[in-house]
Design a protein around this motif. Structure first.
Motif, mmCIF file in Angstrom:
data_model
loop_
_atom_site.group_PDB
_atom_site.id
_atom_site.type_symbol
_atom_site.label_atom_id
_atom_site.label_comp_id
_atom_site.label_asym_id
_atom_site.label_seq_id
_atom_site.Cartn_x
_atom_site.Cartn_y
_atom_site.Cartn_z
ATOM 1 N N UNK B 5 25.592 47.547 41.561
ATOM 2 C CA UNK B 5 25.329 46.123 41.376
ATOM 3 C C UNK B 5 24.846 45.824 39.964
ATOM 4 N N UNK B 6 24.093 46.785 39.402
ATOM 5 C CA UNK B 6 23.631 46.563 38.030
ATOM 6 C C UNK B 6 24.804 46.560 37.064
ATOM 7 N N UNK B 7 25.818 47.398 37.352
ATOM 8 C CA UNK B 7 27.010 47.399 36.494
ATOM 9 C C UNK B 7 27.688 46.035 36.531
ATOM 10 N N UNK B 8 27.756 45.436 37.727
ATOM 11 C CA UNK B 8 28.336 44.092 37.818
ATOM 12 C C UNK B 8 27.512 43.102 37.007
ATOM 13 N N UNK B 9 26.199 43.271 37.056
ATOM 14 C CA UNK B 9 25.348 42.277 36.392
ATOM 15 C C UNK B 9 25.423 42.385 34.868
ATOM 16 N N UNK B 10 25.836 43.556 34.347
ATOM 17 C CA UNK B 10 26.015 43.639 32.886
ATOM 18 C C UNK B 10 27.137 42.696 32.455
ATOM 19 N N UNK B 11 28.293 42.814 33.156
ATOM 20 C CA UNK B 11 29.414 41.931 32.822
ATOM 21 C C UNK B 11 29.042 40.475 33.084
ATOM 22 N N UNK B 12 28.288 40.259 34.161
ATOM 23 C CA UNK B 12 27.889 38.888 34.485
ATOM 24 C C UNK B 12 27.018 38.313 33.378
ATOM 25 N N UNK B 64 22.438 44.894 28.910
ATOM 26 C CA UNK B 64 22.906 43.525 29.124
ATOM 27 C C UNK B 64 22.587 42.644 27.921
ATOM 28 N N UNK B 65 23.187 41.487 27.881
ATOM 29 C CA UNK B 65 22.938 40.550 26.788
ATOM 30 C C UNK B 65 22.167 39.358 27.347
ATOM 31 N N UNK B 121 36.579 43.421 32.403
ATOM 32 C CA UNK B 121 35.676 44.546 32.657
ATOM 33 C C UNK B 121 35.101 44.444 34.064
ATOM 34 N N UNK B 122 34.798 43.220 34.474
ATOM 35 C CA UNK B 122 34.246 42.982 35.808
ATOM 36 C C UNK B 122 35.228 43.450 36.881
ATOM 37 N N UNK B 123 36.511 43.079 36.708
ATOM 38 C CA UNK B 123 37.463 43.460 37.753
ATOM 39 C C UNK B 123 37.729 44.964 37.723
ATOM 40 N N UNK B 124 37.568 45.598 36.545
ATOM 41 C CA UNK B 124 37.692 47.062 36.488
ATOM 42 C C UNK B 124 36.587 47.711 37.322
ATOM 43 N N UNK B 125 35.378 47.172 37.200
ATOM 44 C CA UNK B 125 34.263 47.686 38.010
ATOM 45 C C UNK B 125 34.557 47.521 39.494
#
Lengths: 123, 137
Positions: B5-12, B64-65, B121-125
């Motif tokens: 979930x944290x990986x998703x939140x980076x792209x988010x 994250x940014x 990147x999100x859809x790759x995750x």
């Protein structure tokens, strides 16, 4: 156990691919952040192969310790001191995803093998 | 699982930052000719991005940014010669907001492209997550 050996061998590579994926995500997210340096992960070869647990009291290395996050040394791309190259990150993303899929297939093969063994034993 | 979930939140976080930037660009373009209540021309807004590089996240490879602030630009106002305008000064020049159309358009294109990159990147995750879940079957 011996029958899980196939999975155990692939696992560090899988962890590496996952971690690299996260680093690539971070680079893409920070593509417009001033002063951000692009990052990558390297696997430290010597710690993967050589450290063995020969006695009971030996401390097993943590899974996170074999990878190291490094900053990519490259000429500055933009004038905001940010050196992320979005094209390269997208290429790495695709490549890394395919590698992850390959590792997953390998594990899948081992799991199928185990399933077969279990099924045959039942008969 | 939390890791995923944290990986998703980076792209988010990247997508969110670019969306804030889009909002700011839209505001700048909308206020291209407008003045404030006190008679001063509108000042261009700028977003400030910052990478959240604390050592704990960094060792996990998660950076994250974040949008730290939206500030007003200090660039000089545009001066347009228009003596009949009621806002004109003694020499006949009118101060206009310091928004530059070309800059804003370029910024907008960059924001859209960056948003797309984050979305990819999100859809790759997502695909990686699905591959992992397939082991369950």
């Amino acid at each position: 156990m011996d029958i899980f050996k196939g999975i155990d061998k692939v696992l560090p590579h899988l962890n590496f691919a996952w971690k690299r994926h996260k680093v690539i995500l971070s680079n893409i997210a920070n593509a417009d952040t001033p002063n951000y340096r692009a990052k990558d992960v390297v696997m430290e070869e010597e710690s993967v192969g050589k450290l063995k647990i020969t006695r009971e009291k030996h401390i097993s290395p943590k899974s996170g310790e074999v990878f190291r996050v490094i900053e990519i040394q490259r000429r500055l791309v933009g004038n905001d001191f940010n050196n992320v190259s979005l094209e390269e990150e997208m290429a790495k993303l695709t490549q890394n995803r395919i590698a992850y899929e390959a590792y997953m297939r390998m594990i899948r093969g081992s799991v199928d093998k185990l399933n077969n063994i279990i099924k045959e034993g039942r008969q | 699982m939390n890791d995923l979930f944290r990986a998703f939140s980076i792209s988010a976080s990247g997508m969110y930052a670019q969306r804030v930037r889009m909002n700011v660009i839209a505001s700048n373009l909308a206020n291209y000719e407008s003045y404030r209540a006190n008679g001063e021309p509108f000042r261009k807004l700028e977003v400030v991005f910052q990478a959240l590089e604390d050592p704990k996240n960094l060792s996990k490879g998660e950076v994250p940014v974040r949008v730290v602030e939206i500030r007003e630009s200090n660039e000089p106002f545009r001066l347009v010669y228009d003596p009949t305008n009621p806002r004109a000064n003694q020499e006949g020049y009118v101060q206009k907001p310091n928004v530059e159309l070309v800059k804003e358009m370029v910024d907008m294109i960059t924001a859209v492209r960056s948003y797309e990159a984050n979305l990819n990147a999100f859809s790759a995750t997502k695909e990686i997550a699905q591959r992992t879940l397939e082991l369950w079957r």
